[in-house]
Design a protein around this motif. Structure first.
Motif, PDB file in Angstrom:
ATOM      1  N   ASP A  31       0.832  -1.204   0.000  1.00 40.84           N
ATOM      2  CA  ASP A  31       0.000   0.000   0.000  1.00 40.84           C
ATOM      3  C   ASP A  31       0.866   1.254   0.000  1.00 40.84           C
ATOM      4  O   ASP A  31       0.549   2.253  -0.657  1.00 40.84           O
ATOM      5  N   ILE A  34       2.227   1.795  -3.507  1.00 44.85           N
ATOM      6  CA  ILE A  34       1.179   2.300  -4.405  1.00 44.85           C
ATOM      7  C   ILE A  34       0.934   3.783  -4.152  1.00 44.85           C
ATOM      8  O   ILE A  34       0.827   4.587  -5.086  1.00 44.85           O
ATOM      9  N   GLU A  35       0.865   4.152  -2.863  1.00 43.38           N
ATOM     10  CA  GLU A  35       0.647   5.555  -2.516  1.00 43.38           C
ATOM     11  C   GLU A  35       1.802   6.429  -3.017  1.00 43.38           C
ATOM     12  O   GLU A  35       1.596   7.520  -3.561  1.00 43.38           O
ATOM     13  N   ASN A  38       1.553   6.768  -6.804  1.00 42.15           N
ATOM     14  CA  ASN A  38       0.442   7.635  -7.206  1.00 42.15           C
ATOM     15  C   ASN A  38       0.819   9.105  -7.112  1.00 42.15           C
ATOM     16  O   ASN A  38       0.271   9.939  -7.840  1.00 42.15           O
ATOM     17  N   ASN A  41       2.307   9.709 -10.425  1.00 42.01           N
ATOM     18  CA  ASN A  41       1.214   9.821 -11.398  1.00 42.01           C
ATOM     19  C   ASN A  41       0.576  11.202 -11.349  1.00 42.01           C
ATOM     20  O   ASN A  41       0.304  11.824 -12.385  1.00 42.01           O
ATOM     21  N   LEU A  79       3.427  -2.551  -9.410  1.00 41.32           N
ATOM     22  CA  LEU A  79       2.820  -1.239  -9.650  1.00 41.32           C
ATOM     23  C   LEU A  79       2.314  -1.047 -11.067  1.00 41.32           C
ATOM     24  O   LEU A  79       1.709  -0.016 -11.368  1.00 41.32           O
ATOM     25  N   LYS A  81      -0.131  -2.101 -12.830  1.00 42.44           N
ATOM     26  CA  LYS A  81      -1.559  -1.866 -13.067  1.00 42.44           C
ATOM     27  C   LYS A  81      -2.002  -0.464 -12.601  1.00 42.44           C
ATOM     28  O   LYS A  81      -3.106  -0.021 -12.929  1.00 42.44           O
ATOM     29  N   TYR A  82      -1.120   0.213 -11.828  1.00 41.06           N
ATOM     30  CA  TYR A  82      -1.422   1.578 -11.407  1.00 41.06           C
ATOM     31  C   TYR A  82      -0.719   2.617 -12.294  1.00 41.06           C
ATOM     32  O   TYR A  82      -0.802   3.808 -12.045  1.00 41.06           O
ATOM     33  N   ASP A  83      -0.026   2.123 -13.322  1.00 45.82           N
ATOM     34  CA  ASP A  83       0.778   2.989 -14.199  1.00 45.82           C
ATOM     35  C   ASP A  83      -0.119   3.592 -15.278  1.00 45.82           C
ATOM     36  O   ASP A  83      -0.244   3.056 -16.377  1.00 45.82           O
ATOM     37  N   LYS A  84      -0.720   4.740 -14.998  1.00 47.95           N
ATOM     38  CA  LYS A  84      -1.680   5.368 -15.911  1.00 47.95           C
ATOM     39  C   LYS A  84      -1.004   5.913 -17.175  1.00 47.95           C
ATOM     40  O   LYS A  84      -1.607   5.981 -18.240  1.00 47.95           O
TER      41      LYS A  84
END
Length: 392
Positions: A31, A34-35, A38, A41, A79, A81-84
């Motif tokens: 977590d 991910i934070e 982000n 991002n 990470l 899948k969180y790579d926009k």
């Protein structure tokens, strides 16, 4: 009912479990990753660029964090899948020849490929005749020559013509020392002939023959040099080259009635005494004006576009038949990684984000403008490490 019974009843009638004790949840390591990612991002979404190390502390921290993630395949996998914005790059190194062939996205190893077909190969010279380019250790002696050529191409003093070394009177060859050429889109300086003489070569029809050839010294504008053979350069220029020559029409009226004055490209330097601005090295504003630049900047000290301070005109370029919108797009995309990210408060206490300010050396800006005016910028890209333009 005594106190004890009252408490028991209250606890039993607690439908929302308010009175039950809860343990605070501890964030898992994933977590926290991910934070942290982000935040990167969010920075990219706000600024439309990657964070770089040369700016403020927060941006430097984000840049180092992104580098650390990209150097750890396990983190990238967690990470991805969180790579926009496709900021993470997992590269799998091939271990065998089979791995290389399987990763052949361009079809080089297809059965129909001509990669292994050597039937059309011509007989080449001896191995010692094949020369690669190498770094020019004293390039600073020649860099001003290339900038001068670009400037003269832009203002019409010089022009490019198709290379042609045939049909000229004796002694009027294009290939001569101290001449300039464009080879595959790159400016090249033919400095000297080193050991010209009669050389034996093989002709498929007539066998061994003699011709004038020898080593020459060539300097390229990307800071490399070569001691290739004269005939090798001649062939390359025939295939994909231009000769730089004097424009004999320069002193005549080379503009026709159809040519339309567009305006001025300008480069400015801030005179701000604000430390957060004056401390920034190589800070320049690159813009376009339809009017005289001196008129455009008269009210600079009251305009957030000019950082609410006077500016100094470094250089201007007069343009004809020019699309200012396209120019701004090219400059923006070229130097986006070095664009100043700052907020300025105007006299009405409104916050503005001025554009067109870039942390780029003046020599690189001048070269970029000349390459744009001569329509050669498409062959180059900006290298943030060397702060210069290199072939793309």
């Amino acid at each position: 009912m005594n106190l004890k019974e009252d408490l028991i009843k209250i606890l039993k009638e607690d439908p929302l479990n308010i009175l039950k004790s809860k343990r605070a949840s501890i964030p898992k390591p994933d977590d926290r990753f991910i934070e942290s990612f982000n935040e990167i991002n969010q920075f990219y979404e706000t600024n439309n660029r990657l964070p770089i190390k040369e700016n403020n502390l927060l941006e430097r921290k984000l840049s180092l964090r992104l580098d650390a993630i990209n150097n750890d395949d396990s983190l990238i996998l967690k990470l991805k899948k969180y790579d926009k914005y496709n900021l993470l790059h997992l590269i799998k190194s091939p271990n065998t020849i089979e791995d290389i062939i399987k990763s052949d996205h361009l079809g080089i190893f297809d059965e129909e490929s001509d990669l292994f077909n050597i039937s059309n190969l011509k007989k080449r010279g001896k191995p010692e005749e094949v020369v690669k380019r190498k770094k020019c250790n004293d390039f600073e002696k020649y860099e001003h020559l290339f900038l001068d050529i670009h400037q003269k191409l832009a203002n019409g003093e010089l022009k490019q013509i198709s290379f042609n070394d045939r049909g000229f009177k004796e002694g009027e060859s294009h290939l001569k020392p101290n001449s300039f050429f464009v080879l595959k889109g790159m400016l090249m300086y033919l400095k000297s002939f080193d050991d010209l003489g009669a050389r034996k070569f093989y002709d498929n029809t007539n066998g061994d023959r003699l011709r004038i050839d020898g080593r020459i010294t060539c300097i390229f504008e990307n800071g490399t040099m070569s001691n290739m053979l004269l005939r090798s350069l001649q062939k390359q220029l025939y295939d994909n080259g231009k000769t730089i020559v004097q424009n004999e029409n320069k002193n005549q009226n080379i503009l026709s009635d159809s040519d339309k004055f567009s305006g001025y490209i300008y480069v400015l330097k801030s005179k701000s005494k604000d430390l957060k601005i004056s401390s920034i090295q190589n800070l320049h504003k690159i813009g376009f004006s339809k009017n005289q630049v001196s008129e455009r900047i008269k009210n600079a000290q009251n305009d957030p576009t000019y950082l609410m301070s006077d500016v100094e005109i470094i250089s201007t370029y007069k343009c004809y038949n020019f699309d200012p919108f396209k120019f701004e797009q090219i400059i923006h995309s070229l130097f986006i990684s070095r664009r100043l990210n700052i907020q300025i408060t105007d006299k009405n206490n409104q916050v503005k984000k001025p554009k067109e300010w870039y942390q780029v050396p003046l020599s690189t800006i001048d070269k970029a403008i000349n390459l744009i005016l001569t329509n050669q910028i498409k062959y180059y890209k900006f290298d943030i490490n060397t702060q210069s333009l290199i072939l793309s």
